[in-house]
Design an enzyme around this catalytic site. Structure first.
Site, short mmCIF file in Angstrom:
data_model
loop_
_atom_site.label_atom_id
_atom_site.label_comp_id
_atom_site.label_asym_id
_atom_site.label_seq_id
_atom_site.Cartn_x
_atom_site.Cartn_y
_atom_site.Cartn_z
CB CYS A 33 -39.33 -10.31 -28.33
SG CYS A 33 -37.89 -9.23 -28.56
CG HIS A 39 -21.38 -7.21 -35.60
ND1 HIS A 39 -20.61 -6.41 -36.41
CD2 HIS A 39 -21.60 -8.34 -36.29
CE1 HIS A 39 -20.37 -7.03 -37.55
NE2 HIS A 39 -20.96 -8.22 -37.50
CD GLU A 40 -18.39 -11.93 -36.11
OE1 GLU A 40 -19.04 -12.45 -37.02
OE2 GLU A 40 -17.15 -11.98 -36.05
CB CYS A 61 -41.86 -6.15 -29.53
SG CYS A 61 -40.43 -7.06 -30.17
CB CYS A 79 -37.86 -5.15 -25.78
SG CYS A 79 -39.14 -5.83 -26.88
CB CYS A 135 -18.07 -9.12 -39.40
SG CYS A 135 -19.46 -9.59 -40.43
CB CYS A 137 -36.31 -6.99 -31.00
SG CYS A 137 -36.69 -5.97 -29.56
CG HIS A 154 -20.53 -4.42 -46.34
ND1 HIS A 154 -19.97 -4.26 -47.59
CD2 HIS A 154 -20.79 -5.74 -46.22
CE1 HIS A 154 -19.90 -5.42 -48.20
NE2 HIS A 154 -20.39 -6.34 -47.40
CB THR A 203 -21.22 -6.51 -41.24
OG1 THR A 203 -22.06 -7.48 -41.88
CG2 THR A 203 -22.08 -5.36 -40.75
#
Length: 323
Positions: A78, A42-43, A75, A72, A17, A86, A22, A19
């Site tokens: 969520c 993260h994918e 919260c 979680c 990505c 979250c 970055h 990101t």
């Protein structure tokens, strides 16, 4: 296992990505304050190899795609369905170890089961690029009635998914802008009605968009780039009372308050999407309405993959596959 809801997944595909670029450039350092070294990615999609004692929604051997943030569930965010906010979530690949590895630690709340015949490498990038694009389009669809116009800036890793979501979910005239003719060819094949090449600072395509929309501008502009000058011309393409959805990032948006007020302009940021939205996206994928265009790399060629992404040599999405 450190927690009863922990899940360990053997990676079958990890998306690459912007990101990640970055992060490498240091843009996320003030936000995450993470210590090096750590693992990007993260994918992620793969197969469940171990589950905690309280896990009931997935079992060892299941094929899964992972929501980017294990949450979680307790919260306010969520319980409101705003998973991305979250207060106790982690973000594998951003603020903890991610999936550009053989295994990744996640939680039961992040796992979405998919058809066992699905190749994880074929869907991994839907976990972020696809989810982000889908969530942005979902925000846009109530604003896109028949006869409306939607400008999509960028037909790359996120944009090519967003175009498919738009054609599946909205009866709107999709106008796609990109600097790469090959990306525009891809966009045309995915259902874009009008494809315009950006060859200057955006002045020419701005004029063309205004001509196509009879001088009013687009009802919605979805900016999947967010840098390189799009922040300058994109707001001018939005009709009075219209919406500018910002998905890509890297630049800085400057709009005088008087313009926001006098034009009734809505500027909306987008941070990935919710768990339920990932489930919805996977339904589109299952029905053949959203397909990833990918380029695969072995995991040990991650340097080559990053260089190709940085230099615009990947059409669609790059995916790393462990041996």
């Amino acid at each position: 296992m450190r927690h009863p809801l922990d899940v360990v997944v053997r990676i079958g595909g990890a998306g690459l990505c912007r990101t990640d670029l970055h992060i490498i450039e240091g843009q996320w350092s003030p936000i995450t304050n993470i210590e090096l070294p750590y693992t990007l990615g993260h994918e992620n999609a793969g197969w469940v190899t171990e589950v905690g004692s309280a896990v009931s929604n997935v079992a060892v051997g299941d094929t899964v795609i992972l929501h980017p943030t294990p949450t979680c569930g307790q919260c306010y965010a969520c319980r409101s369905g705003d998973d991305m906010f979250c207060s106790a979530s982690s973000f594998p690949g951003v603020n903890t170890d991610g999936g550009m590895a053989e295994m990744v630690l996640t939680s039961a709340r992040a796992c979405v089961r998919v058809d066992p015949t699905t190749r994880p490498a074929d869907i991994a990038a839907l976990a972020d690029a696809g989810l982000t694009a889908y969530a942005a389009v979902k925000k846009a669809t109530p604003l896109l009635h028949p006869g409306s116009y939607c400008v999509v800036i960028g037909a790359g890793g996120l944009g090519h998914i967003g175009i498919q979501c738009l054609t599946a979910m909205a009866a709107t005239h999709v106008i796609v802008l990109d600097r790469n003719p090959q990306a525009l060819e891809l966009a045309k094949g995915l259902g874009a009605r009008t494809c315009l090449e950006v060859v200057d600072d955006g002045t020419a395509v701005l004029k063309e968009v205004l001509e196509i929309t009879d001088g009013r501008g687009a009802d919605v502009v979805i900016d999947f780039v967010g840098e390189g000058g799009t922040e300058q011309y994109a707001p001018a393409m939005v009709r009075n009372g219209g919406t500018y959805l910002v998905v890509g990032y890297g630049a800085e948006l400057r709009i005088p308050y008087i313009d926001l007020i006098s034009r009734g302009l809505n500027v909306v940021g987008n941070l990935v999407g919710t768990y339920n939205e990932l489930v919805e996206l996977m339904a589109l994928q299952r029905d053949g309405l959203v397909t990833l265009h990918t380029r695969s790399y072995p995991l040990d060629a991650v340097g080559d993959a990053i260089a190709d992404l940085e230099n615009g040599r990947i059409r669609g999405r790059g995916v790393l596959i462990p041996d």
